[in-house]
Design a protein around this motif. Structure first.
Motif, PDB file in Angstrom:
ATOM      1  N   GLY A   1       0.813  -1.211   0.000  1.00 25.85           N
ATOM      2  CA  GLY A   1       0.000   0.000   0.000  1.00 25.85           C
ATOM      3  C   GLY A   1       0.843   1.257   0.000  1.00 25.85           C
ATOM      4  N   TRP A   2       1.872   1.316   0.846  1.00 25.48           N
ATOM      5  CA  TRP A   2       2.727   2.501   0.892  1.00 25.48           C
ATOM      6  C   TRP A   2       3.526   2.676  -0.398  1.00 25.48           C
ATOM      7  CZ3 TRP A   2       2.030   6.559   3.473  1.00 25.48           C
ATOM      8  CH2 TRP A   2       1.594   6.552   4.797  1.00 25.48           C
ATOM      9  N   VAL A   3       4.057   1.578  -0.912  1.00 23.21           N
ATOM     10  CA  VAL A   3       4.818   1.683  -2.164  1.00 23.21           C
ATOM     11  C   VAL A   3       3.916   2.136  -3.305  1.00 23.21           C
ATOM     12  CG1 VAL A   3       6.109   0.356  -3.883  1.00 23.21           C
ATOM     13  CG2 VAL A   3       6.559   0.019  -1.437  1.00 23.21           C
ATOM     14  N   GLY A   4       2.682   1.616  -3.341  1.00 22.25           N
ATOM     15  CA  GLY A   4       1.761   2.048  -4.387  1.00 22.25           C
ATOM     16  C   GLY A   4       1.374   3.515  -4.243  1.00 22.25           C
ATOM     17  N   LEU A   5       1.148   3.969  -2.995  1.00 21.03           N
ATOM     18  CA  LEU A   5       0.822   5.375  -2.783  1.00 21.03           C
ATOM     19  C   LEU A   5       2.016   6.265  -3.115  1.00 21.03           C
ATOM     20  CD1 LEU A   5      -1.261   7.442  -1.797  1.00 21.03           C
ATOM     21  CD2 LEU A   5      -0.361   7.118   0.517  1.00 21.03           C
TER      22      LEU A   5
ATOM     23  N   ALA B   1      -2.298   5.981  13.061  1.00 21.19           N
ATOM     24  CA  ALA B   1      -3.428   6.602  12.366  1.00 21.19           C
ATOM     25  C   ALA B   1      -3.024   7.064  10.963  1.00 21.19           C
ATOM     26  CB  ALA B   1      -3.956   7.778  13.181  1.00 21.19           C
ATOM     27  N   ILE B   2      -1.836   7.644  10.840  1.00 16.38           N
ATOM     28  CA  ILE B   2      -1.357   8.075   9.520  1.00 16.38           C
ATOM     29  C   ILE B   2      -1.159   6.875   8.604  1.00 16.38           C
ATOM     30  CG2 ILE B   2       0.606   9.106   8.318  1.00 16.38           C
ATOM     31  CD1 ILE B   2       0.893  11.023  10.651  1.00 16.38           C
ATOM     32  N   GLY B   3      -0.643   5.771   9.181  1.00 17.90           N
ATOM     33  CA  GLY B   3      -0.485   4.574   8.373  1.00 17.90           C
ATOM     34  C   GLY B   3      -1.816   4.048   7.860  1.00 17.90           C
ATOM     35  N   ALA B   4      -2.844   4.079   8.723  1.00 16.08           N
ATOM     36  CA  ALA B   4      -4.172   3.627   8.275  1.00 16.08           C
ATOM     37  C   ALA B   4      -4.732   4.551   7.201  1.00 16.08           C
ATOM     38  CB  ALA B   4      -5.112   3.570   9.483  1.00 16.08           C
TER      39      ALA B   4
ATOM     40  N   ALA C   1      -6.166   5.858   1.553  1.00 18.54           N
ATOM     41  CA  ALA C   1      -5.995   6.733   0.397  1.00 18.54           C
ATOM     42  C   ALA C   1      -5.534   5.958  -0.823  1.00 18.54           C
ATOM     43  CB  ALA C   1      -4.997   7.843   0.736  1.00 18.54           C
ATOM     44  N   TYR C   2      -4.587   5.031  -0.634  1.00 23.01           N
ATOM     45  CA  TYR C   2      -4.086   4.282  -1.788  1.00 23.01           C
ATOM     46  C   TYR C   2      -5.186   3.438  -2.409  1.00 23.01           C
ATOM     47  CZ  TYR C   2      -1.958   0.487  -4.374  1.00 23.01           C
ATOM     48  OH  TYR C   2      -1.671  -0.431  -5.351  1.00 23.01           O
ATOM     49  N   HIS C   3      -5.933   2.724  -1.578  1.00 21.71           N
ATOM     50  CA  HIS C   3      -6.951   1.823  -2.135  1.00 21.71           C
ATOM     51  C   HIS C   3      -8.087   2.610  -2.789  1.00 21.71           C
ATOM     52  CE1 HIS C   3      -5.318  -2.001  -0.768  1.00 21.71           C
ATOM     53  NE2 HIS C   3      -5.020  -1.423   0.389  1.00 21.71           N
ATOM     54  N   LEU C   4      -8.434   3.775  -2.234  1.00 21.52           N
ATOM     55  CA  LEU C   4      -9.462   4.591  -2.882  1.00 21.52           C
ATOM     56  C   LEU C   4      -8.986   5.119  -4.237  1.00 21.52           C
ATOM     57  CD1 LEU C   4     -10.900   6.647   0.122  1.00 21.52           C
ATOM     58  CD2 LEU C   4     -11.979   4.736  -1.080  1.00 21.52           C
ATOM     59  N   LEU C   5      -7.745   5.593  -4.303  1.00 18.26           N
ATOM     60  CA  LEU C   5      -7.208   6.103  -5.562  1.00 18.26           C
ATOM     61  C   LEU C   5      -7.064   4.978  -6.585  1.00 18.26           C
ATOM     62  CD1 LEU C   5      -4.448   8.527  -4.193  1.00 18.26           C
ATOM     63  CD2 LEU C   5      -6.672   9.151  -5.187  1.00 18.26           C
ATOM     64  N   GLU C   6      -6.626   3.818  -6.114  1.00 19.92           N
ATOM     65  CA  GLU C   6      -6.449   2.684  -7.026  1.00 19.92           C
ATOM     66  C   GLU C   6      -7.792   2.197  -7.543  1.00 19.92           C
ATOM     67  OE1 GLU C   6      -4.112  -0.020  -9.179  1.00 19.92           O
ATOM     68  OE2 GLU C   6      -3.542   1.755  -8.006  1.00 19.92           O
ATOM     69  N   ALA C   7      -8.784   2.166  -6.669  1.00 20.83           N
ATOM     70  CA  ALA C   7     -10.112   1.708  -7.107  1.00 20.83           C
ATOM     71  C   ALA C   7     -10.755   2.696  -8.075  1.00 20.83           C
ATOM     72  CB  ALA C   7     -11.017   1.507  -5.886  1.00 20.83           C
TER      73      ALA C   7
ATOM     74  N   VAL D   1      -7.174   6.343 -10.493  1.00 18.69           N
ATOM     75  CA  VAL D   1      -6.384   7.575 -10.510  1.00 18.69           C
ATOM     76  C   VAL D   1      -4.919   7.210 -10.701  1.00 18.69           C
ATOM     77  CG1 VAL D   1      -5.710   9.610  -9.202  1.00 18.69           C
ATOM     78  CG2 VAL D   1      -8.059   8.733  -9.030  1.00 18.69           C
ATOM     79  N   THR D   2      -4.269   7.887 -11.601  1.00 20.71           N
ATOM     80  CA  THR D   2      -2.850   7.644 -11.848  1.00 20.71           C
ATOM     81  C   THR D   2      -1.942   8.663 -11.177  1.00 20.71           C
ATOM     82  OG1 THR D   2      -2.987   8.918 -13.906  1.00 20.71           O
ATOM     83  CG2 THR D   2      -3.341   6.517 -14.040  1.00 20.71           C
ATOM     84  N   SER D   3      -2.509   9.742 -10.694  1.00 21.20           N
ATOM     85  CA  SER D   3      -1.728  10.767 -10.012  1.00 21.20           C
ATOM     86  C   SER D   3      -2.573  11.312  -8.861  1.00 21.20           C
ATOM     87  CB  SER D   3      -1.354  11.903 -10.972  1.00 21.20           C
ATOM     88  OG  SER D   3      -0.614  12.915 -10.291  1.00 21.20           O
TER      89      SER D   3
END
Length: 264
Positions: free
Chosen positions: A146-150, A214-217, A222-228, A231-233
């Motif tokens: 998740g972090w690497v993808g974000l 909390a920031i990690g969660a 954020a990553y999963h919402l953008l990926e779903a 969004v590419t940027s």
């Protein structure tokens, strides 16, 4: 002489006096305080009381031969009787002599109870910690990806940190996000719950650990919402927040390390 048998209850002085008299008979004199303590296995106060009892009952007769003249063997019927020798006053029956040096008294009953408690405590084994490793493995995979993808959506990517020195060396800067944020969160959580640090450090570790988790969660959400959403940027405000994380983690880590080594 056979030493008295140990029991869980201390023997009174009256029961120990016969054994002390037998010891005095064997030695031909009143035994010393240390000898009584060793042979009868008693403490200092009881040894003093036994010595006082032996002094009352076994006081040797005064030596009057030193006052007579060895050359004069003829008794003088007219001579006055020699004065009675001064006998030192007997020790006070109510308060035995107490040594100036305090000697610890062994309470056998308490000792038995303490040994039983120690035996019970050894049976209470610590809870095993290896299930935490099993729980951390899938969490590590999800958090890392998740972090690497974000990071890829917010401008993190392949960089060459040593240009002109090692041009072929490259690294994906997105890995700094899971290493920094999650590692600090785990360390701050450990400092908070250990209870072995000053209060200021414990308080800082508590709130920074909760904030880091909390920031990690939020980063995973954020990553999963953008990926779903395809969004590419990432938006600029998400990119700004993610870009500040390495600096914030470095500052919190340095502050916590300083507080851990200080005293209130």
């Amino acid at each position: 002489m056979t030493a008295p048998t140990l029991s869980a209850f201390p023997r009174p002085v009256e029961d120990l006096i016969p054994a002390a008299r037998d010891l005095a008979t064997q030695l031909g004199e009143i035994p010393s305080r240390n000898r009584i303590k060793k042979e009868l296995r008693v403490g200092g106060p009881k040894a003093d009381a036994i010595l006082a009892a032996l002094a009352r009952t076994d006081t040797p007769p005064a030596d009057t031969e030193a006052t007579t003249d060895p050359a004069d063997t003829t008794p003088d019927p007219i001579a006055d009787l020699p004065p009675a020798p001064d006998v030192p006053p007997a020790a006070d029956h109510g308060s035995p002599v107490v040594s100036e040096q305090a000697v610890p008294v062994a309470d056998l009953g308490t000792k038995v109870a303490i040994e039983a408690d120690q035996t019970d405590s050894t049976d209470n084994r610590r809870a095993v910690a290896w299930p935490v490793v099993l729980l951390a493995l899938p969490a590590f995979v999800a958090i890392w990806s998740g972090w690497v993808g974000l990071g890829g959506l917010t401008g993190f990517g392949i960089v060459h940190p040593l240009p002109g020195i090692w041009d072929s060396f490259s690294i994906n800067s997105a890995i700094t996000l899971p290493i920094g944020v999650e590692t600090y969160g785990a360390y701050a959580l450990y400092v908070w719950l250990s209870g072995r640090v000053p209060e200021r450090a414990r308080r800082f570790a508590k709130w920074s650990a909760l904030g880091s988790l909390a920031i990690g969660a939020l980063g995973q959400v954020a990553y999963h919402l953008l990926e779903a959403a395809g969004v590419t940027s990432a938006p600029w405000w998400i990119t700004t927040a993610v870009a500040c994380l390495p600096v914030a983690v470095l500052g919190m880590g340095a502050a916590l390390a300083h507080l851990v080594r200080t005293h209130d």
